[in-house]
Write an enzyme that holds these catalytic residues in place. Structure first.
Site: not given
Ligand SMILES: [Zn+2]
Length: 432
Positions: A56, A58, A151, A209, A212, A308
């Protein structure tokens, strides 16, 4: 004649082996292999592991720390709004440059597969174009799996549905989502159902996701599991973060975890980020926010770990070292038993490969000749010391080396060396 021979290595199960590589694959594996190779490396009794994987990440935001400013509150929401400020200034070249530098860091750390979420909400899809180019340019060295990630919310952002279709048409690999960021719980559930159907129609993997948040009522993982069952997508779907599970009612969780196990959903935890971002609304006691890794594993739910973020709007630290991630998981999830330490090592290696559905991963004959020699004699020392990656090999070629780390002391006029291993740690050579 082999292309590459690794001599005097030890597997993570404590077996002494040589590995011979030919045409990018492992051609032989034995205690002692006869025969010559164009190139030979000596592991000197250290352990060899298949490469580390980040399940995971970005990559579109990485290494942007401080642009245009630093996240002062350290919260997820300030991170998302900071990313919103940065987005209009992005260019394909700038995203590529940062992502390529991150790939170099990863290779040096022995991380040769990364699943990266890519924000698809920018109308220009600049990050999508940039990372598709990076995936192609780096494919000889790193397996980059790209997730179409809305997002700003699949339903919350009115353009996200069309953008997601365009991004998948361009060749992204995995369908993403962010149900807890939609405006209502009902919208969150609807987004999960819609995205799962897109994945089923296109034959793609799913990684959302999911939950979270510290809100114990954020239960989108239940919908994700039920949809996985309904569409028969077990083994192809992952819920990332799942931090609300930390705060959920225990009776509810006693029903939820068996549903997850039955559906074949995997969990991907991000301990470095979860421990720093969750619990920010708490006074004391402060929740850790990490999902229930130990209980998920006991129930048979596959668990992998992700880094992440590295130096981005959400997290200022990191050097993309997956052993640092495993180390934090051992601490934050209180998994200090020997089998538990091994499980966290597996979560950044073999279990991540299963969840990412990677082919040819492992040290068996016929697998890709991809491996890392660590300056450690055991998995225990690998997690404890985060040691040097002495050799990183991809398709039978050495693509990175690091010098062994030792310190020299000068006490009372006598010099001695310290390497932080104890003679009696051979007891931990084999952690199964
Ligand atoms: Zn993430």
């Amino acid at each position: 004649m082999f292309d590459l021979m690794l001599r005097n290595a030890r597997t993570i199960d404590g077996e002494s082996i040589d590995l011979a590589c030919k045409d990018g694959r492992i051609a032989a594996r034995a205690d002692r292999i006869e025969g010559a190779a164009a190139n030979e490396i000596d592991a000197a009794g250290n352990i060899v592991t298949p490469p580390f994987l980040d399940s995971h990440f970005h990559m579109d935001a990485t290494l942007s720390f401080g642009q245009p400013r630093v996240n002062q509150s350290g919260t997820l929401l300030e991170g998302i709004s900071l990313w919103g400020e940065l987005k209009p200034t992005l260019t394909v070249d700038a995203i590529k440059e940062r992502a390529l530098e991150l790939c170099r860091w990863s290779i040096a750390r022995g991380t040769l597969a990364i699943r990266s979420h890519v924000d698809i909400c920018d109308p220009g899809l600049l990050a999508v174009d940039a990372l598709l180019e990076v995936r192609e340019e780096m494919k000889a060295y790193i397996d980059l799996q790209l997730v179409a990630f809305p997002q700003d919310g699949y339903l919350r952002d009115q353009n996200a549905a069309e953008q997601l279709t365009r991004a998948l048409d361009k060749g992204l690999d995995v369908v993403g989502g962010i149900p807890h960021f939609e405006r209502t719980m009902a919208d969150g559930g609807e987004s999960v159902r819609a995205l799962m159907e897109i994945a089923a129609d296109r034959g793609l993997l799913v990684d959302m996701h999911c939950d979270e948040t510290d809100d114990p009522m954020s239960r989108h993982i239940e919908t994700l599991s039920a949809e996985t069952n309904r569409l028969g997508l077990g083994g192809r779907v992952a819920g990332s973060h799942l931090t609300s599970m930390h705060s959920m009612d225990n009776y509810y969780v006693s029903k939820l975890i068996p549903l997850m196990a039955e559906s074949g959903v995997a969990a991907i935890a991000n301990p470095l980020i979860n421990i720093t971002i969750q619990g920010r609304h708490d006074t004391y006691p402060k929740r850790r926010g990490l999902t229930r890794i130990k209980e998920l594993l006991v129930a048979g739910v596959p668990v992998a770990l992700g880094h992440d973020c590295v130096m981005d709007p959400w997290y200022s630290l990191g050097s993309h070292d997956m052993l640092e991630v495993a180390h934090m998981a051992v601490h934050a999830a209180q998994m200090t038993g020997m089998a538990e330490i091994r499980a966290m090592f597996d979560a950044v290696t073999i279990d991540g490969a299963k969840i990412q559905c990677l082919d040819g991963y492992g040290l068996e004959v016929g697998c890709n000749a991809d491996f890392v020699v660590l300056q450690a004699g055991s998995v225990f020392d690998a997690v404890r010391l985060s040691p040097a990656r002495l050799f990183v090999v991809r398709r039978g070629q050495v693509i990175a080396t690091s010098s062994p780390v030792t310190s020299e002391l000068n006490l009372d006029g006598k010099t001695s060396q310290v390497d932080f291993t104890l003679p009696n740690t051979s007891a931990f050579a084999s952690i199964r």
